[in-house]
Structures are given as C-alpha cells and as structure tokens.
Write a protein that holds these residues in place. Structure first.
Motif, PDB file in Angstrom:
ATOM      1  N   ALA A 165     -48.421  -3.956  -5.192  1.00 39.31           N
ATOM      2  CA  ALA A 165     -48.968  -4.279  -3.881  1.00 39.31           C
ATOM      3  C   ALA A 165     -50.172  -3.388  -3.602  1.00 39.31           C
ATOM      4  N   GLU A 166     -51.048  -3.827  -2.694  1.00 43.63           N
ATOM      5  CA  GLU A 166     -52.251  -3.061  -2.376  1.00 43.63           C
ATOM      6  C   GLU A 166     -51.872  -1.676  -1.839  1.00 43.63           C
ATOM      7  N   GLY A 167     -52.528  -0.652  -2.371  1.00 46.25           N
ATOM      8  CA  GLY A 167     -52.236   0.714  -1.944  1.00 46.25           C
ATOM      9  C   GLY A 167     -51.160   1.392  -2.761  1.00 46.25           C
ATOM     10  N   TYR A 168     -50.660   0.720  -3.802  1.00 40.22           N
ATOM     11  CA  TYR A 168     -49.607   1.282  -4.642  1.00 40.22           C
ATOM     12  C   TYR A 168     -49.962   1.082  -6.108  1.00 40.22           C
ATOM     13  N   THR A 169     -49.467   1.989  -6.943  1.00 38.87           N
ATOM     14  CA  THR A 169     -49.412   1.753  -8.380  1.00 38.87           C
ATOM     15  C   THR A 169     -47.976   1.979  -8.799  1.00 38.87           C
ATOM     16  N   SER A 170     -47.508   1.193  -9.750  1.00 39.25           N
ATOM     17  CA  SER A 170     -46.090   1.274 -10.094  1.00 39.25           C
ATOM     18  C   SER A 170     -45.886   1.248 -11.592  1.00 39.25           C
ATOM     19  N   SER A 171     -44.704   1.693 -11.989  1.00 38.07           N
ATOM     20  CA  SER A 171     -44.295   1.666 -13.387  1.00 38.07           C
ATOM     21  C   SER A 171     -42.780   1.465 -13.417  1.00 38.07           C
ATOM     22  N   SER A 172     -42.315   0.702 -14.390  1.00 43.75           N
ATOM     23  CA  SER A 172     -40.887   0.411 -14.459  1.00 43.75           C
ATOM     24  C   SER A 172     -40.407   0.389 -15.900  1.00 43.75           C
ATOM     25  N   ALA A 173     -39.122   0.685 -16.074  1.00 49.71           N
ATOM     26  CA  ALA A 173     -38.486   0.647 -17.389  1.00 49.71           C
ATOM     27  C   ALA A 173     -36.996   0.876 -17.211  1.00 49.71           C
ATOM     28  N   ASP A 174     -36.206   0.213 -18.054  1.00 47.65           N
ATOM     29  CA  ASP A 174     -34.755   0.432 -18.097  1.00 47.65           C
ATOM     30  C   ASP A 174     -34.093   0.280 -16.730  1.00 47.65           C
ATOM     31  N   GLY A 175     -34.609  -0.641 -15.916  1.00 49.87           N
ATOM     32  CA  GLY A 175     -33.987  -0.876 -14.624  1.00 49.87           C
ATOM     33  C   GLY A 175     -34.426   0.072 -13.527  1.00 49.87           C
TER      34      GLY A 175
ATOM     35  N   ALA B 189     -37.157 -11.084 -13.695  1.00 47.78           N
ATOM     36  CA  ALA B 189     -37.810  -9.855 -14.148  1.00 47.78           C
ATOM     37  C   ALA B 189     -36.819  -8.703 -14.183  1.00 47.78           C
ATOM     38  N   ARG B 190     -35.930  -8.618 -13.168  1.00 49.88           N
ATOM     39  CA  ARG B 190     -34.920  -7.552 -13.151  1.00 49.88           C
ATOM     40  C   ARG B 190     -33.966  -7.694 -14.323  1.00 49.88           C
ATOM     41  N   HIS B 191     -33.550  -8.928 -14.633  1.00 50.11           N
ATOM     42  CA  HIS B 191     -32.676  -9.152 -15.786  1.00 50.11           C
ATOM     43  C   HIS B 191     -33.361  -8.689 -17.075  1.00 50.11           C
ATOM     44  N   ALA B 192     -34.641  -9.019 -17.202  1.00 52.18           N
ATOM     45  CA  ALA B 192     -35.372  -8.642 -18.412  1.00 52.18           C
ATOM     46  C   ALA B 192     -35.508  -7.132 -18.530  1.00 52.18           C
ATOM     47  N   GLN B 193     -35.815  -6.455 -17.409  1.00 50.33           N
ATOM     48  CA  GLN B 193     -35.976  -4.999 -17.430  1.00 50.33           C
ATOM     49  C   GLN B 193     -34.668  -4.294 -17.745  1.00 50.33           C
ATOM     50  N   GLN B 194     -33.550  -4.900 -17.303  1.00 49.62           N
ATOM     51  CA  GLN B 194     -32.239  -4.291 -17.522  1.00 49.62           C
ATOM     52  C   GLN B 194     -31.587  -4.765 -18.819  1.00 49.62           C
ATOM     53  N   LYS B 195     -32.358  -5.508 -19.645  1.00 43.03           N
ATOM     54  CA  LYS B 195     -31.883  -5.984 -20.948  1.00 43.03           C
ATOM     55  C   LYS B 195     -30.641  -6.859 -20.807  1.00 43.03           C
ATOM     56  N   ARG B 196     -30.643  -7.714 -19.795  1.00 35.68           N
ATOM     57  CA  ARG B 196     -29.505  -8.589 -19.552  1.00 35.68           C
ATOM     58  C   ARG B 196     -29.912 -10.046 -19.744  1.00 35.68           C
ATOM     59  N   ASN B 197     -28.999 -10.843 -20.330  1.00 34.58           N
ATOM     60  CA  ASN B 197     -29.240 -12.266 -20.493  1.00 34.58           C
ATOM     61  C   ASN B 197     -29.070 -12.982 -19.154  1.00 34.58           C
ATOM     62  N   PHE B 198     -29.634 -14.181 -19.031  1.00 28.59           N
ATOM     63  CA  PHE B 198     -29.455 -14.998 -17.833  1.00 28.59           C
ATOM     64  C   PHE B 198     -29.503 -16.479 -18.228  1.00 28.59           C
ATOM     65  N   GLU B 199     -29.040 -17.330 -17.320  1.00 26.37           N
ATOM     66  CA  GLU B 199     -28.984 -18.764 -17.584  1.00 26.37           C
ATOM     67  C   GLU B 199     -29.809 -19.542 -16.571  1.00 26.37           C
ATOM     68  N   LEU B 200     -30.386 -20.659 -17.017  1.00 23.02           N
ATOM     69  CA  LEU B 200     -31.071 -21.603 -16.144  1.00 23.02           C
ATOM     70  C   LEU B 200     -30.608 -23.012 -16.496  1.00 23.02           C
ATOM     71  N   GLU B 201     -30.488 -23.863 -15.484  1.00 20.55           N
ATOM     72  CA  GLU B 201     -30.139 -25.264 -15.730  1.00 20.55           C
ATOM     73  C   GLU B 201     -31.413 -26.052 -15.979  1.00 20.55           C
TER      74      GLU B 201
ATOM     75  N   THR C 293     -31.357   1.332 -10.460  1.00 18.85           N
ATOM     76  CA  THR C 293     -30.263   0.406 -10.734  1.00 18.85           C
ATOM     77  C   THR C 293     -28.923   1.072 -10.434  1.00 18.85           C
ATOM     78  N   ASP C 294     -27.884   0.286 -10.457  1.00 19.85           N
ATOM     79  CA  ASP C 294     -26.533   0.812 -10.262  1.00 19.85           C
ATOM     80  C   ASP C 294     -25.898   1.181 -11.597  1.00 19.85           C
ATOM     81  N   ALA C 295     -26.721   1.616 -12.543  1.00 17.15           N
ATOM     82  CA  ALA C 295     -26.186   2.012 -13.837  1.00 17.15           C
ATOM     83  C   ALA C 295     -25.146   3.109 -13.658  1.00 17.15           C
ATOM     84  N   LYS C 296     -24.048   3.002 -14.373  1.00 10.71           N
ATOM     85  CA  LYS C 296     -22.954   3.953 -14.211  1.00 10.71           C
ATOM     86  C   LYS C 296     -22.785   4.816 -15.451  1.00 10.71           C
ATOM     87  N   HIS C 297     -22.419   6.040 -15.209  1.00  9.49           N
ATOM     88  CA  HIS C 297     -22.031   6.931 -16.287  1.00  9.49           C
ATOM     89  C   HIS C 297     -20.610   6.587 -16.693  1.00  9.49           C
TER      90      HIS C 297
END
Length: 376
Positions: A258-268, A226-238, A151-155
């Motif tokens: 995807a085939e040939g990969y395993t992945s893990s994600s957290a905090d963006g 999914a990105r909003h949820a992982q980054q703990k950010r709210n979002f809107e839908l109409e 993510t583009d998380a900034k210090h």
C-alpha cells in the motif's frame, strides 16, 4: 543454543553426517557474532567492571570455548589459533586444542522454547530489514512503526509464534530502529496480492482445463490463496464441476505494498514498514549518523574502544539543531566527555586541545559537518 549445537553436531558426526554438523556449527557462530556480540556491545563497553559486564564476557568465553573444540575437526588451524589465545588465562590448559576432550552437552541447558522464540524474532527482523532495503531508507533512520502479521504457527510444546513476537517486542523495536510494533490480523491492510497459474507446471497435468483454471484463479480470493502459498499449504478450487487441488508451487503470487509502506513476507510472516518521516524522526536519524561518523573517526584516529574523548562538531543548520536536541545521546554513544554547542562558550583549555585534534569532514544529502576529536 551452544549446548543444542553440541548435541546436534555430536549426533550428526556419530552418523558420519559432516554436512549436518557443519550447518549446526555455522548457525551457532552466526548467532554468536551477528546477534549476541552485536546486541551486547554496551555491556562490553561499560567503563566499570561490574557483574553485568563480567557476565557478558564469561558467556562469550564459554561459547568460544565450545566453538574452538567443535570446529577442530573441520578447521584445525583456526581452532588451534583461537585455543592458543583463550588458553593464555588457563594455567592447566592442554598444549593443543586437539588434545582436549570433545564437549558434552548439558540436558538442563537445552531450551527448545527459547530457541523457537528467537527464531520467530529473527524471522521478523530479517523481513523488516528486507523491507527497509526495498524502501532505500537508511538503517540508522528511525521509523515510526512497523506492522507485523504473524501466523498461528505452533511450537511442539504449544508455543505460539504470536506470543513469542509479543514477548520479545523490545528486541524487534531495537533491531529494526522503529518506535512501535503494531500486530495486525490480516495482511490485506498493507498489501494487495494477485495470483496466477504456473502454466509450465499445471499445463502438463490439466491441458485443456487451463483456460478454466486461469478464470477461476482470477475470480478467487487472491489474498487467501496467497496466504496458502506463503504457508506452503495446498488448497482446492471448484473448476468445471470438479475440485482440483493446487500445491503452492502451482501458483505465482505478486504482492504490491500500500502507498506509504514497503513490505516483505516469508513462511507465513509479513512485515510492513511505515515509511513516512516527520521532522523529529529526520533529526533523530541525523543524530545516529553523527554517532556513526564519530565512531569511524575514532577508529581512523587510532583510539581504543574504551578511550574517552573531547569532541567538537560543527555543520549546517540541521546539524546544529541535531546537536541541541540529542547532545546527551551523542556524548554517551561516543564516550565524549565534552561536546560544546554553539550557545556555549568553549573554554581556552578545550580550544587548545582541539587545535591538535583529529579532524574529518562528512556530508549526507544537503547536510554537512566537521568532526574534531582528541583523546581526553
């Protein structure tokens, strides 16, 4: 980090917050033992007593000198035991750690930027290890690459997580045992996400709107949500002519690699391992397994960490191929002065030594080998 811990623990204890102080101390000890000591093993193991080796030991000594004092209020007996060991080389040391002064931090040694950078690196490494666990590929088996989405998380001083990851890319490569790190802009290259409503949470608030919410989520951009949820950010839908704001906890996210990969994600952050293996990678993985089993054999034989050895390894066809290709690496890692291979004539003297050597047999899948070693 040691001086940041002194600062944090001092301020916490001054405010009677023993829990916060304990957390800071625990993090320092974890970083010292599971990161600093492990990553600097080669510096400690050097045969010569050069400046680099002395610097590694001095840094460790200074950290332990701090740790023994800041843990004293929490673990008085353990801190005393550490102090008595360390103070043997100090003729002017107090009789007890409990008679020493509480450490004071030096502002010049505080480096929030570096701490932030290492937090980024360790987050990526932690996710990479989690992904490897899912793949059930041995830690010692090298992989061709990992894909990293940061993510583009900034210090607070404007430091970017992406810049930090690029700056310390070599540490990531070494820690995750991969050949290359590829940074990607979107996680859609390696994972697909599906989102659904968290009915227990949303049902209480929206009741009859739930069918419309379910349909809206099914038709929405699941990757973006999914990105909003992982980054703990709210979002809107109409939905039905009105905008509804969702919190991350309102959504359930399921990801599939995807085939040939395993992945893990957290905090963006997302890390995906390329799990494809070619013959060269498999042979290199066997070389690392040989090193590990030789090291275990050294311990079983009662050798000191710095002892040089005479080593012989025999085994199946792939083991012999591994010895041919990675002989120098195996010798350097195990401190072996001799490691004859099948195409070399073993001297009578070496044979005589190995006859009285310590011997073990090991297997891994279809491969098996015998290790014989003796102190040189």
């Amino acid at each position: 980090m040691a001086h940041q811990t002194i600062k944090t623990a001092t301020e916490a204890l001054d405010s009677y917050d023993a829990f916060a102080a304990g957390q800071a101390i625990e993090k320092l000890i974890d970083q010292l033992s599971n990161w600093y000591v492990r990553r600097n093993r080669r510096r400690f193991w050097k045969s010569d007593d050069g400046d680099d080796k002395q610097s590694a030991y001095l840094t460790l000594y200074e950290c332990l000198h701090i740790v023994q004092r800041i843990i004293a209020p929490f673990m008085p007996f353990l801190s005393e035991a550490i102090y008595q060991n360390l103070s043997k080389c100090d003729a002017q040391a107090k009789p007890s750690v409990h008679l020493t002064q509480w450490p004071e931090f030096e502002p010049a040694r505080l480096n929030d930027e570096l701490v932030f950078e290492m937090d980024v690196v360790q987050t990526i490494v932690g996710l990479g290890r989690s992904a490897r666990e899912q793949s059930r590929i041995r830690v010692r088996q090298p992989l061709s690459r990992i894909l990293v989405c940061v993510t583009d998380a900034k210090h607070e001083q404007g430091k970017s997580a992406k810049v930090a990851a690029h700056k310390h890319i070599q540490q990531i490569i070494e820690e995750l045992n991969v050949k290359t790190v590829t940074f990607i802009e979107s996680d859609t290259e390696v994972v697909s996400s599906t989102v659904s409503a968290n009915f227990p949470r949303l049902g209480k608030r929206y009741g009859k709107l739930m069918p419309a919410i379910k349909a809206a989520l099914a038709n929405a951009d699941s990757a973006a949500i999914a990105r909003h949820a992982q980054q703990k950010r709210n979002f809107e839908l109409e939905i039905d002519g009105q905008y509804i704001e969702f919190e991350p906890e309102d959504i359930q996210v399921q990801t599939t690699s995807a085939e040939g990969y395993t992945s893990s994600s957290a905090d963006g952050f997302l890390v995906a391992l390329d799990t494809s293996l070619d013959h060269a990678l498999i042979i290199e993985g066997l070389a690392r397994e040989l090193v590990r089993t030789v090291q275990d054999t050294r311990k079983s034989a009662g050798l000191e960490i710095s002892d040089r050895i005479v080593l012989a390894i025999t085994g199946s066809e792939r083991i012999l191929e591994t010895l041919q290709q990675h002989r120098d690496y195996i010798m350097a890692e195990t401190l072996a002065l001799e490691l004859p291979t099948n195409d070399e004539k073993i001297t009578t003297e070496t044979k005589r030594k190995l006859e009285h050597g310590f011997r073990v047999n090991r297997t891994l899948g279809d491969d098996s080998w015998c290790i014989t070693l003796i102190k040189a």
